[in-house]
Design an enzyme around this catalytic site. Structure first.
Site, short mmCIF file in Angstrom:
data_model
loop_
_atom_site.label_atom_id
_atom_site.label_comp_id
_atom_site.label_asym_id
_atom_site.label_seq_id
_atom_site.Cartn_x
_atom_site.Cartn_y
_atom_site.Cartn_z
N ASP A 176 0.85 -1.19 0.00
CA ASP A 176 0.00 0.00 0.00
C ASP A 176 0.88 1.24 0.00
O ASP A 176 2.07 1.16 -0.30
CB ASP A 176 -0.92 -0.04 1.23
CG ASP A 176 -2.28 0.58 0.97
OD1 ASP A 176 -2.33 1.81 0.73
OD2 ASP A 176 -3.28 -0.13 1.00
N HIS A 202 -3.90 6.20 3.23
CA HIS A 202 -4.53 4.93 2.86
C HIS A 202 -3.83 3.75 3.52
O HIS A 202 -4.46 2.89 4.14
CB HIS A 202 -4.54 4.77 1.34
CG HIS A 202 -5.43 3.67 0.87
ND1 HIS A 202 -4.99 2.37 0.69
CD2 HIS A 202 -6.75 3.65 0.56
CE1 HIS A 202 -5.99 1.61 0.28
NE2 HIS A 202 -7.07 2.37 0.19
N SER A 216 -11.41 -1.01 0.05
CA SER A 216 -10.07 -1.17 0.61
C SER A 216 -10.13 -1.70 2.04
O SER A 216 -9.34 -2.57 2.44
CB SER A 216 -9.32 0.17 0.62
OG SER A 216 -8.89 0.52 -0.67
#
Length: 414
Positions: free
Chosen positions: A171, A202, A352
């Site tokens: 990520d 994120h 996600s």
């Protein structure tokens, strides 16, 4: 209505912290997308023919590396291209080189020209991927975590916490010093590079859902609060605000190769993009090694996006997504409180975070059933993950509620 009240409660808890700790947005380093690039694979000699190679599949000595580099530079020079980067992929038996293309030469034509070179195993585009964003009772945000109730995390954690299991989070950069995550990492590696060392939202949020510390009086509890995380930065924030978080073929391939070679049990890929041969071959190696790869389903892509569309990869989406195919698992993906850079917490939405829930759950399963296949149980229509039934052995005569009652009585007798 319940969900709306939950979101308001979450914001009421989070806004004072956000206001007190707000800081100017900073853009992280993003690799240049110009000039156009292709990836070129040269065959890596077998280990027994590589000078200086070890049983672990090392890259070989400096002279053999230099020779392969010269071969790549020759192939590029003859076609007006330039070698700008390279990376060994011994798990696949290839050297991967990045060729920059001159102005006016299309990617398609470059691949056609390079495919005529006998030294080139294959050439392919450098593709772009996007992330799919959009105990326990002492953690102040635990009561508003959707999985706290729907998955009965406190009960599940009596059976397993992910101890001894490694999850690779491929990520953007994770804030490994976050107070709800510090100490949860076996390592942190950057496969993007650049001058910025700023933590990114994120990756930090995904890591929190999986592995935030439980019962520490802070924030949330992760699904698997005692796993060890590999924080593998293969994606980058392309700007501030609503700008997407991006990855490319090479950064993802580097991180995947590293995770496989360093014995990750589970690989979390909360992202999606076009099908890719290099990444596909690495995913085949992961499957052969019984590494569970969990990826985000993309409702906007014709085939659900890659790597979620790859056979053997566990495809997951927000359970509220109505258009989800029967082959895609549903998990919590709305109103999810999680960790944010700066030692903060916030509420997020998107597949996600559904992927992160499933990665955490599989870590619990792997701890409890080492060596056995990891299968997800579902309930009702829509392939919604049943966390309890996935982790515990349930029968027609004794469901999860029954199992928990038996467990409580057994504990009381002790």
């Amino acid at each position: 209505m319940i969900r709306a009240r939950t979101s308001m409660l979450a914001l009421g808890l989070l806004l004072p912290s956000l206001a007190a700790q707000a800081s100017p947005a900073r853009a992280s380093y993003a690799p240049s997308q110009k000039p156009a690039q292709v990836l070129v694979m040269l065959r890596l000699p077998p280990p027994h023919l590589r000078a200086g190679a070890s049983n672990s599949g090392s890259y070989g000595d400096a002279s053999s590396q230099a020779a392969r580099r010269r071969t790549a530079e020759r192939a590029a020079r003859e076609r007006g291209m330039r070698v700008s980067d390279g990376w060994p992929m011994p798990l696949l038996g290839v050297d991967c080189f990045v060729f920059d293309l001159p102005a006016g030469l299309s990617v398609e034509r470059a691949i056609e020209l390079l495919s005529q070179d006998k030294a080139v195993l294959w050439a392919q585009p450098m593709q772009t991927y996007k992330v799919r964003g959009g105990q326990r009772d002492t953690d102040p945000l635990y009561p508003i975590q959707p999985a706290a109730m729907a998955w009965r995390l406190s009960d599940l954690h009596r059976f397993a916490t992910g101890r001894g299991i490694t999850v690779a989070v491929i990520d953007s950069r994770v804030e490994t010093s976050h107070p709800d995550l510090a100490g949860q990492f076996s390592l942190s590696q950057d496969f993007v590079g650049g001058p910025s060392r700023v933590a990114e939202q994120h990756g930090t949020g995904v890591a929190g859902v999986i592995a935030a510390k439980a019962n520490n009086g802070l924030g949330i509890a992760g699904v698997a609060p005692q796993v060890r995380l590999m924080a593998l930065r293969a994606c980058w924030e392309s700007g501030s605000g609503s700008a997407p978080t991006l990855c490319n073929t090479l950064s993802l391939a580097k991180a995947l190769h590293f995770a496989i070679d360093h014995n990750a049990n589970i690989i979390n890929m909360s992202l999606s993009g076009p099908s890719d041969p290099l990444l596909g071959k690495l995913l085949d190696v992961a499957a052969a090694r019984r590494i569970a790869v969990v990826a985000a389903y993309d409702a906007d892509a014709g085939n659900g996006g890659f790597p979620a569309s790859k056979p053997g990869v566990i495809a997951v989406a927000d359970e509220s997504l109505r258009s989800r195919p029967a082959t895609v698992y549903g998990a919590p993906g709305r109103d999810i409180p999680t960790t944010k850079p700066g030692g903060r917490w916030y509420v997020v939405n998107g597949s996600s975070y559904a992927v992160a829930h499933v990665s955490g759950l599989l870590a619990l399963v792997r701890e409890r059933r080492r060596g056995l296949p990891m299968r997800l149980a579902v309930r009702g229509r829509g392939n919604v993950v049943d966390a309890c039934a996935t982790l515990l052995s349930v029968t027609r005569s004794c469901d999860c509620s029954c199992t928990f009652r038996i467990m409580a009585k057994t504990s009381a007798k002790r």
